[in-house]
Design a protein around this motif. Sequence first.
Motif, mmCIF file in Angstrom:
data_model
loop_
_atom_site.group_PDB
_atom_site.id
_atom_site.type_symbol
_atom_site.label_atom_id
_atom_site.label_comp_id
_atom_site.label_asym_id
_atom_site.label_seq_id
_atom_site.Cartn_x
_atom_site.Cartn_y
_atom_site.Cartn_z
ATOM 1 N N MET B 86 0.818 -1.221 0.000
ATOM 2 C CA MET B 86 0.000 0.000 0.000
ATOM 3 C C MET B 86 0.849 1.268 0.000
ATOM 4 O O MET B 86 0.330 2.359 -0.210
ATOM 5 N N TYR B 87 2.164 1.140 0.238
ATOM 6 C CA TYR B 87 3.046 2.301 0.261
ATOM 7 C C TYR B 87 3.687 2.578 -1.103
ATOM 8 O O TYR B 87 4.411 3.553 -1.256
ATOM 9 N N GLY B 88 3.421 1.700 -2.077
ATOM 10 C CA GLY B 88 4.115 1.784 -3.364
ATOM 11 C C GLY B 88 3.464 2.739 -4.357
ATOM 12 O O GLY B 88 2.507 3.460 -4.047
ATOM 13 N N LEU B 89 3.999 2.730 -5.556
ATOM 14 C CA LEU B 89 3.492 3.598 -6.623
ATOM 15 C C LEU B 89 2.183 3.033 -7.169
ATOM 16 O O LEU B 89 2.033 1.814 -7.284
ATOM 17 N N TYR B 121 11.666 -3.983 0.093
ATOM 18 C CA TYR B 121 11.376 -2.730 -0.620
ATOM 19 C C TYR B 121 12.569 -2.321 -1.492
ATOM 20 O O TYR B 121 12.402 -1.821 -2.599
ATOM 21 N N ASN B 127 7.846 -1.253 -6.361
ATOM 22 C CA ASN B 127 6.925 -1.337 -5.232
ATOM 23 C C ASN B 127 5.596 -0.756 -5.706
ATOM 24 O O ASN B 127 5.527 0.431 -6.066
ATOM 25 N N VAL B 130 -1.890 -1.284 -5.073
ATOM 26 C CA VAL B 130 -3.237 -1.411 -5.650
ATOM 27 C C VAL B 130 -4.130 -0.597 -4.721
ATOM 28 O O VAL B 130 -4.711 -1.123 -3.763
ATOM 29 N N THR B 131 -4.190 0.682 -4.972
ATOM 30 C CA THR B 131 -4.609 1.744 -4.051
ATOM 31 C C THR B 131 -3.531 1.913 -2.970
ATOM 32 O O THR B 131 -2.731 1.008 -2.725
ATOM 33 N N ASN B 132 -3.522 3.092 -2.341
ATOM 34 C CA ASN B 132 -2.657 3.299 -1.182
ATOM 35 C C ASN B 132 -3.465 3.185 0.097
ATOM 36 O O ASN B 132 -3.243 3.893 1.080
ATOM 37 N N GLN B 133 -4.423 2.279 0.082
ATOM 38 C CA GLN B 133 -5.282 2.006 1.224
ATOM 39 C C GLN B 133 -4.981 0.619 1.768
ATOM 40 O O GLN B 133 -4.631 -0.274 0.994
ATOM 41 N N PRO B 134 -5.160 0.422 3.070
ATOM 42 C CA PRO B 134 -5.001 -0.927 3.616
ATOM 43 C C PRO B 134 -6.179 -1.800 3.203
ATOM 44 O O PRO B 134 -7.323 -1.403 3.381
#
Lengths: 180, 180
Positions: B86-89, B121, B127, B130-134
Amino acid sequence: MHDGNEVSVLRLGHRPGRDNRMTTHVGLTARALGANRVVIAGDASNSKTTIEEVTDRFGGPFTVELTDSPRAMLRRFDGTVVHLTMYGLPIQNVEDDVRAAHTEAPLLVVVGAEKVPFDVYERADYNVGVTNQPHSEVAGLAVFLDRLFEGAELDREWTEATHRVVPKETGKLVEPAEES
Amino acid sequence: MHDGNEVSVLRLGHRPGRDNRMTTHVGLTARALGANRVVIAGDASNSKTTIEEVTDRFGGPFTVELTDSPRAMLRRFDGTVVHLTMYGLPIQNVEDDVRAAHTEAPLLVVVGAEKVPFDVYERADYNVGVTNQPHSEVAGLAVFLDRLFEGAELDREWTEATHRVVPKETGKLVEPAEES
């Protein structure tokens, strides 16, 4: 998505304890990929709390409800019912029809845990298979929503978040959210 | 997919017992959505058995491996490493590059359970969020594979199956498979 007709996800067959993580992942996936709410049949208060904590932190709108009468909800639902099942029609063949239906009326997407009662198959307007292979209700829901919204869900804005993730090539960055 | 460079999925951080179902769903999703194999770090013999039983029944080719040294595998992997986080591009920004890389070399898709070590990482060529959501590693993997293969995975043929599901508008139909 959030500017069209509502999309709800109904999670059937939750078994407290055993299904907590799968049900939580169903709810978080529904939230992250553009649904408006998840309704969980059964005693899933742990999952409800976790999903609401994520919504409080990373934003909404998204609601979580529990129900003891999923059959009544299905019977009364005023819109199109899609049941995701490996026995259904291939998503690539029916997604255009489902997308068209969603422009006309709200959508209820049903995902089961183990065995889903036969009357759900009968009530559904579309029984849809994301492949006709056994895999995961979480995976099926994710692919279904991504195709329903044609990727638009990936660009949505979140409101009332306290934090947001800043995408990074390497590493992790979480910032306090600023409301615009 | 199965006529291009190999796609492997590496499942990190499996905790026996607690993660059995999630890890099984990661493996079944990898299989159903076009990966060639899953490699699970840790003692995931239960998940391995379940995934292999599905492959025996509904076909392959698909392989399941366990490893005690995922770091060595990552270090030595000769191809492109994609880490879903979730932290990736955002996937919508990098999927074209990843698809191009996959035409040149095998792909290793890494999905974690809980915390993923920082060197993953750093080792990853991409990285990807798929969204930056958990939400769920199963959901992330599903959307990633569906986009990587641009839906072609939904039409793949299975070999050495004993059974196959016949898509139905309502109800369930499983037939003995006939090899062509």
